[in-house]
Motif scaffolding. Structure first.
Motif, PDB file in Angstrom:
ATOM      1  N   LEU A   3     -29.635 -64.932 -17.638  1.00  0.00           N
ATOM      2  CA  LEU A   3     -28.369 -64.610 -16.976  1.00  0.00           C
ATOM      3  C   LEU A   3     -27.163 -64.952 -17.852  1.00  0.00           C
ATOM      4  O   LEU A   3     -26.044 -64.519 -17.559  1.00  0.00           O
ATOM      5  CB  LEU A   3     -28.280 -65.348 -15.640  1.00  0.00           C
ATOM      6  N   GLU A   4     -27.394 -65.725 -18.924  1.00  0.00           N
ATOM      7  CA  GLU A   4     -26.278 -66.051 -19.808  1.00  0.00           C
ATOM      8  C   GLU A   4     -25.725 -64.822 -20.527  1.00  0.00           C
ATOM      9  O   GLU A   4     -24.601 -64.836 -21.027  1.00  0.00           O
ATOM     10  CB  GLU A   4     -26.700 -67.102 -20.847  1.00  0.00           C
ATOM     11  N   SER A   5     -26.520 -63.732 -20.572  1.00  0.00           N
ATOM     12  CA  SER A   5     -26.026 -62.509 -21.205  1.00  0.00           C
ATOM     13  C   SER A   5     -25.088 -61.718 -20.290  1.00  0.00           C
ATOM     14  O   SER A   5     -24.405 -60.802 -20.726  1.00  0.00           O
ATOM     15  CB  SER A   5     -27.202 -61.618 -21.623  1.00  0.00           C
ATOM     16  N   LEU A   6     -25.062 -62.096 -19.002  1.00  0.00           N
ATOM     17  CA  LEU A   6     -24.160 -61.441 -18.048  1.00  0.00           C
ATOM     18  C   LEU A   6     -22.743 -61.967 -18.251  1.00  0.00           C
ATOM     19  O   LEU A   6     -22.498 -63.169 -18.222  1.00  0.00           O
ATOM     20  CB  LEU A   6     -24.632 -61.713 -16.624  1.00  0.00           C
ATOM     21  N   GLN A   7     -21.794 -61.059 -18.465  1.00  0.00           N
ATOM     22  CA  GLN A   7     -20.412 -61.462 -18.751  1.00  0.00           C
ATOM     23  C   GLN A   7     -19.488 -61.354 -17.546  1.00  0.00           C
ATOM     24  O   GLN A   7     -18.619 -62.194 -17.352  1.00  0.00           O
ATOM     25  CB  GLN A   7     -19.847 -60.611 -19.894  1.00  0.00           C
ATOM     26  N   ALA A   8     -19.669 -60.315 -16.739  1.00  0.00           N
ATOM     27  CA  ALA A   8     -18.732 -60.132 -15.621  1.00  0.00           C
ATOM     28  C   ALA A   8     -19.294 -59.193 -14.563  1.00  0.00           C
ATOM     29  O   ALA A   8     -20.130 -58.330 -14.860  1.00  0.00           O
ATOM     30  CB  ALA A   8     -17.403 -59.579 -16.135  1.00  0.00           C
ATOM     31  N   LEU A   9     -18.836 -59.394 -13.346  1.00  0.00           N
ATOM     32  CA  LEU A   9     -19.073 -58.488 -12.221  1.00  0.00           C
ATOM     33  C   LEU A   9     -17.722 -58.217 -11.568  1.00  0.00           C
ATOM     34  O   LEU A   9     -16.889 -59.121 -11.461  1.00  0.00           O
ATOM     35  CB  LEU A   9     -20.005 -59.127 -11.188  1.00  0.00           C
ATOM     36  N   TYR A  10     -17.499 -56.996 -11.138  1.00  0.00           N
ATOM     37  CA  TYR A  10     -16.244 -56.715 -10.441  1.00  0.00           C
ATOM     38  C   TYR A  10     -16.442 -55.610  -9.423  1.00  0.00           C
ATOM     39  O   TYR A  10     -17.373 -54.796  -9.515  1.00  0.00           O
ATOM     40  CB  TYR A  10     -15.141 -56.324 -11.431  1.00  0.00           C
ATOM     41  N   VAL A  11     -15.583 -55.583  -8.426  1.00  0.00           N
ATOM     42  CA  VAL A  11     -15.563 -54.517  -7.432  1.00  0.00           C
ATOM     43  C   VAL A  11     -14.141 -54.404  -6.892  1.00  0.00           C
ATOM     44  O   VAL A  11     -13.440 -55.409  -6.768  1.00  0.00           O
ATOM     45  CB  VAL A  11     -16.570 -54.785  -6.282  1.00  0.00           C
ATOM     46  N   ASP A  12     -13.693 -53.197  -6.626  1.00  0.00           N
ATOM     47  CA  ASP A  12     -12.379 -53.011  -6.001  1.00  0.00           C
ATOM     48  C   ASP A  12     -12.445 -51.840  -5.033  1.00  0.00           C
ATOM     49  O   ASP A  12     -13.347 -51.004  -5.100  1.00  0.00           O
ATOM     50  CB  ASP A  12     -11.291 -52.785  -7.059  1.00  0.00           C
ATOM     51  N   PHE A  13     -11.509 -51.819  -4.116  1.00  0.00           N
ATOM     52  CA  PHE A  13     -11.448 -50.773  -3.101  1.00  0.00           C
ATOM     53  C   PHE A  13     -10.041 -50.199  -3.073  1.00  0.00           C
ATOM     54  O   PHE A  13      -9.062 -50.948  -3.113  1.00  0.00           O
ATOM     55  CB  PHE A  13     -11.803 -51.337  -1.716  1.00  0.00           C
ATOM     56  N   ASP A  14      -9.940 -48.887  -2.985  1.00  0.00           N
ATOM     57  CA  ASP A  14      -8.647 -48.214  -2.916  1.00  0.00           C
ATOM     58  C   ASP A  14      -8.621 -47.283  -1.711  1.00  0.00           C
ATOM     59  O   ASP A  14      -9.556 -46.492  -1.503  1.00  0.00           O
ATOM     60  CB  ASP A  14      -8.389 -47.386  -4.180  1.00  0.00           C
ATOM     61  N   LEU A  15      -7.565 -47.385  -0.925  1.00  0.00           N
ATOM     62  CA  LEU A  15      -7.346 -46.422   0.147  1.00  0.00           C
ATOM     63  C   LEU A  15      -6.673 -45.198  -0.447  1.00  0.00           C
ATOM     64  O   LEU A  15      -5.621 -45.303  -1.069  1.00  0.00           O
ATOM     65  CB  LEU A  15      -6.467 -47.034   1.238  1.00  0.00           C
ATOM     66  N   ILE A  16      -7.310 -44.050  -0.289  1.00  0.00           N
ATOM     67  CA  ILE A  16      -6.762 -42.809  -0.817  1.00  0.00           C
ATOM     68  C   ILE A  16      -6.583 -41.825   0.328  1.00  0.00           C
ATOM     69  O   ILE A  16      -6.945 -42.118   1.472  1.00  0.00           O
ATOM     70  CB  ILE A  16      -7.693 -42.206  -1.898  1.00  0.00           C
ATOM     71  N   ASP A  17      -6.007 -40.679   0.018  1.00  0.00           N
ATOM     72  CA  ASP A  17      -5.857 -39.657   1.057  1.00  0.00           C
ATOM     73  C   ASP A  17      -7.230 -39.296   1.614  1.00  0.00           C
ATOM     74  O   ASP A  17      -8.147 -38.941   0.868  1.00  0.00           O
ATOM     75  CB  ASP A  17      -5.202 -38.399   0.476  1.00  0.00           C
ATOM     76  N   SER A  18      -7.395 -39.397   2.910  1.00  0.00           N
ATOM     77  CA  SER A  18      -8.596 -38.970   3.620  1.00  0.00           C
ATOM     78  C   SER A  18      -9.834 -39.796   3.322  1.00  0.00           C
ATOM     79  O   SER A  18     -10.944 -39.333   3.553  1.00  0.00           O
ATOM     80  CB  SER A  18      -8.919 -37.489   3.304  1.00  0.00           C
ATOM     81  N   GLY A  19      -9.687 -41.029   2.804  1.00  0.00           N
ATOM     82  CA  GLY A  19     -10.897 -41.791   2.568  1.00  0.00           C
ATOM     83  C   GLY A  19     -10.710 -43.089   1.810  1.00  0.00           C
ATOM     84  O   GLY A  19      -9.605 -43.637   1.710  1.00  0.00           O
ATOM     85  N   ILE A  20     -11.819 -43.596   1.267  1.00  0.00           N
ATOM     86  CA  ILE A  20     -11.857 -44.848   0.523  1.00  0.00           C
ATOM     87  C   ILE A  20     -12.606 -44.622  -0.789  1.00  0.00           C
ATOM     88  O   ILE A  20     -13.664 -43.988  -0.808  1.00  0.00           O
ATOM     89  CB  ILE A  20     -12.570 -45.954   1.332  1.00  0.00           C
ATOM     90  N   LEU A  21     -12.079 -45.163  -1.882  1.00  0.00           N
ATOM     91  CA  LEU A  21     -12.730 -45.092  -3.185  1.00  0.00           C
ATOM     92  C   LEU A  21     -12.935 -46.511  -3.695  1.00  0.00           C
ATOM     93  O   LEU A  21     -12.003 -47.314  -3.699  1.00  0.00           O
ATOM     94  CB  LEU A  21     -11.866 -44.300  -4.173  1.00  0.00           C
ATOM     95  N   SER A  22     -14.163 -46.821  -4.094  1.00  0.00           N
ATOM     96  CA  SER A  22     -14.434 -48.147  -4.652  1.00  0.00           C
ATOM     97  C   SER A  22     -15.019 -48.005  -6.049  1.00  0.00           C
ATOM     98  O   SER A  22     -15.711 -47.027  -6.354  1.00  0.00           O
ATOM     99  CB  SER A  22     -15.394 -48.934  -3.760  1.00  0.00           C
ATOM    100  N   HIS A  23     -14.731 -49.002  -6.902  1.00  0.00           N
ATOM    101  CA  HIS A  23     -15.287 -49.084  -8.252  1.00  0.00           C
ATOM    102  C   HIS A  23     -16.009 -50.420  -8.390  1.00  0.00           C
ATOM    103  O   HIS A  23     -15.575 -51.421  -7.806  1.00  0.00           O
ATOM    104  CB  HIS A  23     -14.187 -49.017  -9.319  1.00  0.00           C
ATOM    105  N   PHE A  24     -17.074 -50.444  -9.135  1.00  0.00           N
ATOM    106  CA  PHE A  24     -17.740 -51.710  -9.404  1.00  0.00           C
ATOM    107  C   PHE A  24     -18.375 -51.643 -10.784  1.00  0.00           C
ATOM    108  O   PHE A  24     -18.619 -50.565 -11.343  1.00  0.00           O
ATOM    109  CB  PHE A  24     -18.799 -52.021  -8.336  1.00  0.00           C
TER     110      PHE A  24
END
Length: 314
Positions: A3-24
């Protein structure tokens, strides 16, 4: 686990027109240890023309199961060096009994094209019952004959298994069905069926009718969910290079199964004694679709999920 080779984890959520968009994302220096289990082939995603547009959901992937199993064996062996000899010994015993090399026939014989789909059964249930989604998986195999021999050998190794299996012919293919109850005339949610084609293994969980429909669609070669204009236009909004997995879910059709599962949790948790009289919503006022794409890069995996109104609703 490296697991030391793992550098980062991320997730975000955006409210957009007519829905939700998430990135991870999952970022690493090297894909070592447990990260090596995320094994994908550098090939195009399956076309999966046999997936009907009426499906509740479907996924297409280049997940390499044989590579994952090989990496898992190495990972476990590094933790317990005596494990590999034990596995090899058991495989040698099985080969002596059946004459079949199960490692070559089963473990190393799985390809990198995988498709899953789920559907809701046709409306044949009364008002007191909720339709449970049925699932089907299409898995690429490298040598269909070797796979068939391996499965037959496994049947001989498992006492009583062969007697539980029914056979039927459909579209020129032999379908093998195992029922949890062992009774062919009893509706059984534990029913599992499989068929081996020239380059794939199909596994069906639930009544065999879904498998019949998929085999028929494979024969007629018609286009389906993954070729539809709506699906292609949706994925244009989140697609990136080197996609290794894509998923589509008709969120409108998930309302009843979701609330049924939620009520089961409530009843099991003791928060409500009798949930049989609870009215379950049967649909959404607005039709939503949920799509997902995962991409592999040299330094990690990156994905996006989009929940959005159907084009027909906008």
């Amino acid at each position: 686990l490296s697991l030391e080779s793992l550098q980062a984890l991320y997730v975000d959520f955006d409210l957009i027109d007519s829905g939700i968009l998430s990135h991870f994302g999952l970022i690493y220096r090297e894909k070592l240890g447990v990260l090596s289990l995320m094994s994908y082939a550098n090939t195009a995603l399956p076309e999966a023309r046999y997936v009907s547009e009426e499906a509740l959901g479907s996924s297409i992937s280049t997940f390499d199961s044989s590579a994952m199993l090989a990496n898992l064996e190495r990972l476990l062996t590094s933790a317990s060096p005596t494990l590999a000899p034990l596995i090899n010994m058991q495989l040698q015993v099985a080969k002596a009994k059946t004459g079949v090399d199960l490692r070559a026939a089963l473990i190393d014989n799985i390809g990198s094209q995988t498709v899953s789909l789920s559907v809701l059964p046709e409306a044949h249930l009364d008002d007191s019952e909720i339709a449970e989604p049925q699932q089907l998986f299409v898995i690429e195999v490298k040598d269909a004959q070797a796979l068939a021999q391996g499965i037959e050998a496994f049947k001989d190794l498992a006492p009583g298994l062969r007697a539980m299996i029914e056979e039927q012919m459909y579209e020129g293919q032999t379908i093998y069905t195992i029922r949890g109850s062992g009774e062919p005339n009893i509706k059984d949610e534990g029913t599992v069926s499989y068929v081996i084609l020239r380059s794939s293994l199909i596994v069906n969980i639930g009544e065999v009718g879904l498998l019949h429909k998929v085999l028929s669609r494979m024969s007629d070669g018609s286009e389906g969910l993954w070729q539809s204009a709506e699906t292609e236009q949706l994925f244009e909004r989140i697609e990136r290079p080197n996609a290794v997995t894509r998923s589509f879910v008709n969120a409108e059709m998930m309302v009843e199964p979701f609330f049924e599962s939620l009520l089961q949790v409530v009843e099991l948790g003791g928060w409500m004694e009798d949930t049989s009289k609870v009215k379950i919503p049967s649909g959404l006022d607005t039709a939503y679709r949920m799509i997902y794409e995962l991409n592999e890069a040299a330094d990690g995996f990156f994905g996006r999920t989009l929940i959005i109104k159907s084009e027909d609703e906008q």
